[in-house]
Write an enzyme that holds these catalytic residues in place. Structure first.
Site: not given
Lengths: 66, 256
Positions: B96, B157, B183-184, B205-206
């Protein structure tokens, strides 16, 4: 001899290769990569790479991230 | 089934390993998610403070493929060096590619990312670049040899969801390589929406890691990604401001 591992001064007894260095530092080799003076040394060459006085070692490993 | 480079993946949910309360929670959540591609970062070993081995709990799952990232790289030179270290550390050429010089917003540098992608693809890496949702850049990355593109939905995040929705649509429409929305994505409904748009996968992830119940949240994301994909494949109805009756508007009541 004096070497630097991740910018920390370390005193080691020569002769010492990269695989032996990991043992001296009590580090496992799994998930670890090494560079000497910014040159990456592949795992298969660790035994054949003797350290020299003043060498700068970069030692990285996998960590949590996204 | 999703094919990226030489790999076929059953799950279209990719996960990260950051921000979990502990590594067992991380491994349990990732296992529950069904994810087969898992990102991780690299760091310098601290000789005075040994922490947990993140790999060990993941390696018990043979279906999990590792996707190291170059987080922390500020330009192409640093990213290429980090990529080469990652390949040595994790014995994978999957990467990545992540170059974000500004720590406040962590927005990716498009110029340095393109430079690094060209070099890394030539060196045999399977490059998945994290980028802004820029359709033109995506085409350049495709030509540079990217195996997939990973446009952001909103800042890393932030849990803000698909702020780039219309641009993601253009990217998905034009791309010849898989599109992974990264992301997001803050909720399963965000993930479902990305999949309904036609994204090939999402990376989360987050939103999983910070949930009070990461395993349950991982399952929720798994189901949302699956539902969103199924809806995309089935074909969504068109949108309109005007009503279109779904019941027959016969005039039999006019007689009253």
């Amino acid at each position: 001899m004096q070497i630097k591992v991740n910018d920390k001064q370390v005193t080691v007894e020569p002769p010492l290769n990269l695989r032996e260095l990991l043992k001296v530092l009590s580090l496992e080799d799994k998930g670890v990569a090494l560079a000497v003076n910014c040159q990456i040394v592949s795992r298969s060459q660790w035994e054949n790479h003797p350290l020299e006085d003043g060498d700068q070692i970069t030692l990285i490993k996998a960590t949590a991230g996204g | 089934m999703l094919k990226i480079a030489d790999k076929t993946l059953n799950s279209r949910l990719f996960t990260g390993t950051g921000k979990f309360h502990n590594r067992q929670a991380m491994a349990d959540a990732i296992a529950a998610s069904g994810s087969e591609l898992v990102t991780m970062a690299l760091k310098r070993v601290d000789l005075h403070s040994r922490d947990d081995d993140i790999l060990e709990p993941l390696l018990q799952y043979p279906h999990i493929n590792l996707l190291p990232n170059t987080s922390g790289a500020r330009d192409a030179k640093e990213a290429v060096y980090a990529a080469q270290l990652a390949r040595e550390a994790l014995q994978t050429n999957w990467l990545k590619l992540e170059i974000h010089p500004d720590p406040k917003y962590l927005l990716p540098d498009p110029i340095e990312t393109l430079k690094a992608c060209e070099q890394l693809a030539q060196q045999g890496f399977i490059v998945l670049p994290y980028i802004h949702a820029d359709p033109v850049l995506c085409k350049h990355l495709e030509e540079a040899g990217a195996a997939a593109v990973m446009p952001l939905g909103s800042p890393i995040g932030s849990n803000l969801g698909l702020k780039t929705r219309e641009f993601l649509q253009i990217i998905i429409e034009q791309s010849k390589v898989p599109v992974v929305v990264d992301a997001g994505i803050g909720s399963p409904s965000d993930a479902a929406q990305a999949m309904e748009l036609g994204a090939d996968a999402v990376l989360v992830n987050t939103a999983i890691a910070v949930s009070p119940d990461p395993v349950a949240m991982a399952i929720a994301f798994k189901e949302a990604v699956s539902a969103g994909r199924r809806a995309y494949e089935a074909g969504l109805g068109s949108r309109s401001l005007e009503a279109h009756a779904s019941s027959p508007l016969t005039a039999f009541l006019d007689d009253l």
